[in-house]
Design a protein around this motif. Structure first.
Motif, mmCIF file in Angstrom:
data_model
loop_
_atom_site.group_PDB
_atom_site.id
_atom_site.type_symbol
_atom_site.label_atom_id
_atom_site.label_comp_id
_atom_site.label_asym_id
_atom_site.label_seq_id
_atom_site.Cartn_x
_atom_site.Cartn_y
_atom_site.Cartn_z
ATOM 1 N N ASN A 7 0.828 -1.199 0.000
ATOM 2 C CA ASN A 7 0.000 0.000 0.000
ATOM 3 C C ASN A 7 0.864 1.253 0.000
ATOM 4 N N GLU A 8 2.028 1.173 0.652
ATOM 5 C CA GLU A 8 2.932 2.317 0.740
ATOM 6 C C GLU A 8 4.302 1.835 1.168
ATOM 7 N N ILE A 9 5.286 2.691 0.966
ATOM 8 C CA ILE A 9 6.622 2.424 1.472
ATOM 9 C C ILE A 9 7.014 3.608 2.341
ATOM 10 N N LYS A 10 7.524 3.319 3.526
ATOM 11 C CA LYS A 10 7.847 4.401 4.438
ATOM 12 C C LYS A 10 9.035 4.012 5.300
ATOM 13 N N LEU A 11 9.684 5.005 5.887
ATOM 14 C CA LEU A 11 10.787 4.766 6.808
ATOM 15 C C LEU A 11 10.207 4.520 8.199
ATOM 16 N N ILE A 12 10.599 3.411 8.815
ATOM 17 C CA ILE A 12 10.091 3.058 10.141
ATOM 18 C C ILE A 12 11.279 2.714 11.028
ATOM 19 N N ASN A 41 26.965 -0.706 4.307
ATOM 20 C CA ASN A 41 26.332 -0.328 3.046
ATOM 21 C C ASN A 41 24.873 0.091 3.172
ATOM 22 N N GLY A 42 24.297 -0.049 4.380
ATOM 23 C CA GLY A 42 22.894 0.243 4.556
ATOM 24 C C GLY A 42 22.035 -0.940 4.136
ATOM 25 N N LEU A 43 20.727 -0.865 4.357
ATOM 26 C CA LEU A 43 19.796 -1.929 3.997
ATOM 27 C C LEU A 43 19.399 -1.743 2.535
ATOM 28 N N LEU A 44 19.796 -2.707 1.675
ATOM 29 C CA LEU A 44 19.564 -2.574 0.235
ATOM 30 C C LEU A 44 18.143 -2.980 -0.158
ATOM 31 N N SER A 45 17.551 -3.902 0.569
ATOM 32 C CA SER A 45 16.205 -4.374 0.240
ATOM 33 C C SER A 45 15.243 -4.021 1.375
ATOM 34 N N PRO A 46 14.150 -3.313 1.080
ATOM 35 C CA PRO A 46 13.202 -2.946 2.140
ATOM 36 C C PRO A 46 12.586 -4.180 2.803
ATOM 37 N N LEU A 47 12.165 -3.998 4.053
ATOM 38 C CA LEU A 47 11.408 -5.036 4.744
ATOM 39 C C LEU A 47 9.951 -4.959 4.300
ATOM 40 N N GLU A 54 0.028 0.410 17.131
ATOM 41 C CA GLU A 54 0.963 1.501 16.862
ATOM 42 C C GLU A 54 2.340 0.972 16.462
ATOM 43 N N ARG A 55 2.467 -0.332 16.365
ATOM 44 C CA ARG A 55 3.730 -0.945 15.987
ATOM 45 C C ARG A 55 3.548 -1.712 14.662
ATOM 46 N N TYR A 56 4.572 -2.452 14.267
ATOM 47 C CA TYR A 56 4.518 -3.214 13.028
ATOM 48 C C TYR A 56 5.083 -4.614 13.265
ATOM 49 N N VAL A 76 14.408 2.306 8.768
ATOM 50 C CA VAL A 76 14.687 1.515 7.567
ATOM 51 C C VAL A 76 13.482 1.587 6.645
ATOM 52 N N PRO A 77 13.693 1.454 5.328
ATOM 53 C CA PRO A 77 12.561 1.478 4.387
ATOM 54 C C PRO A 77 11.754 0.194 4.511
ATOM 55 N N CYS A 78 10.427 0.337 4.475
ATOM 56 C CA CYS A 78 9.544 -0.818 4.627
ATOM 57 C C CYS A 78 8.363 -0.711 3.662
#
Length: 444
Positions: A7-12, A41-47, A54-56, A76-78
């Motif tokens: 539905n969306e991608i967001k930083l969490i 290198n950071g997280l290359l693939s979103p979760l 209120e959590r995930y 991280v991007p999710c």
């Protein structure tokens, strides 16, 4: 990960993301190396996550989440998905099955969880790309009680055939435990046959006993004293009730005793034959692993020294060799799928020296340089090495038919097979020729 759309991608922030309690994979393993890579290198693939108040909760990326938390990563991007409980479990099972990360028992429990949530056998089979029997067998395995599973620490490593055999004796934990203890040894088949035979005899005796105690039959059931010789036992039964024993019952009784002895001899022979087959299979597995390591070590040491023109030709030959897939998304699986598959990464590391974790990024970069033939040949060789199974050396199938061609390509590059490789290769070529001849005769 799946056919579900985000539905969306967001930083969490990782502090707001929890592992999913129904994750089929119970042990995510050591994530130290992955944490170090993410830190650098950071997280290359979103979760992929679903809201939980209120959590995930993470749906895809449990190892990456654990590594991010270990590395001290913040947001991280999710991909934020909107899935009901059944869809969540479906997505996790599908992802883990694609990555080949689940044990058979973990997969079985997850499939049973999907069925418990209302999924049908057909829908689960379709979702996983498997047959109905595949799903039903794992549902049977999931029925095994924890009491039986606790018999051995490595119970989750048993094969689906062993688990189905154990599940067959639901409600009889003594037999299930006996089978569980024998699993993985040459005694398993022997133990299973003994249990099956005893079970058949028990059912036969119960059915005869039910018939004999019918008042209208005029017979009385006399329990077998099970002591002494058959003759002494019959005499004891005669003493209890002479009218209940006839010459026909004596013959049945004596035949049963002799049959036990004959069965024991057969079982002993079968156990010895099974032990010999197990020994041959173990030797073949050791050979296959050793020959694969030998080939990849040679590629690692020599591939970079091959002339560019020959590498381009090698890439084309390897590509043509693999162009007809043994099964969908097989040899020619897209390089981008390395983000979702562990397949061939370890082989790629042995050939190139580049870590399996860094394989997708390194491959993409190298394929855009003038050295792309070397990279392409390494990738294709790694994919082929990944697909070769020990049984492919003795069974004529789509993969085994490619092994001689693969060896010819390696030999043209300068590889020299050892004597045992040449022997196994000759035997495989002979088996393929015989299979082709049979097919030709059957088609005439």
């Amino acid at each position: 990960m799946s056919n579900y759309q985000a539905n969306e991608i967001k930083l969490i922030n990782t502090s707001l993301i929890d592992p999913h309690p129904d994750n089929p994979r119970k042990n995510i393993g050591d994530v130290t190396d992955l944490a170090a890579s993410i830190k650098a290198n950071g997280l290359l693939s979103p979760l992929s996550v679903v809201p939980n108040g209120e959590r995930y909760r993470v749906i895809a990326g449990h190892r990456r989440l654990a590594a991010c938390k270990q590395a001290g990563t913040g947001a991280v991007p999710c991909f934020v998905l909107d899935l009901d409980p059944l869809q969540q479990l479906e997505a996790m099972v599908t992802e883990n099955c694609q990555r080949e990360q689940l044990t058979v028992l973990e997969e079985a429990d997850a499939i049973q969880g999907m069925l418990d949530l209302g999924a049908t056998t057909a829908s689960v089979a379709h979702r996983l790309g498997r047959s109905g029997d595949y799903v039903r067998d794992r549902a049977k395995a999931a029925s095994i009680d924890n009491e039986v599973r606790a018999v051995r620490d490595d119970f989750s490593q048993l094969t689906i055939g062993q688990l189905v055999a154990i599940a067959r004796y639901d409600g009889r934990p003594d037999l299930q435990k006996k089978l569980a203890q024998a699993a993985g040894t040459s005694n398993f088949d022997y133990t299973l046959r003994r249990i099956e035979r005893d079970d058949r005899e028990r059912q036969w005796i119960e059915s005869v006993a039910a018939l004999l105690v019918e008042p209208a039959n005029g017979f009385n059931l006399i329990p077998d004293p099970s002591t002494g010789t058959p003759e002494e036992t019959i005499e004891k039964i005669r003493e209890q009730n002479p009218a209940a024993v006839s010459i026909h019952m004596e013959q049945v009784y004596l035949w049963t005793r002799r049959d036990h002895a004959a069965d024991d001899e057969k079982e002993a022979r079968r156990a010895a034959e099974q032990a010999e087959r197990d020994a041959r299979r173990h030797a073949l597995e050791e050979y296959a692993a050793a020959s694969a390591d030998k080939r990849m070590a040679w590629l690692h040491a020599n591939l970079y020294g091959i002339k560019r023109a020959q590498l381009i030709e090698t890439t084309a030959r390897l590509g043509l060799l693999q162009i007809i897939d043994p099964f969908p998304d097989g040899f020619t699986d897209a390089l981008t799928n390395w983000n979702d598959h562990t397949g061939s990464r370890e082989e790629y590391e042995k050939i190139t020296g580049i870590t399996a974790e860094d394989a997708p990024t390194a491959a993409r970069i190298s394929l855009q340089t003038n050295d792309w033939p070397l990279e392409a040949a390494s990738i294709l060789a790694a994919r082929f090495e990944w697909f070769i199974d020990p049984t492919d050396w003795t069974t004529v199938n789509d993969t085994s038919r490619r092994i001689p061609g693969y060896y010819q390509i390696l030999q043209d590059l300068g590889y020299t097979p050892a004597d045992d490789e040449t022997s196994h290769l000759d035997q495989l070529i002979h088996a393929i020729s015989e299979a082709d001849q049979r097919d030709e005769e059957n088609n005439q």
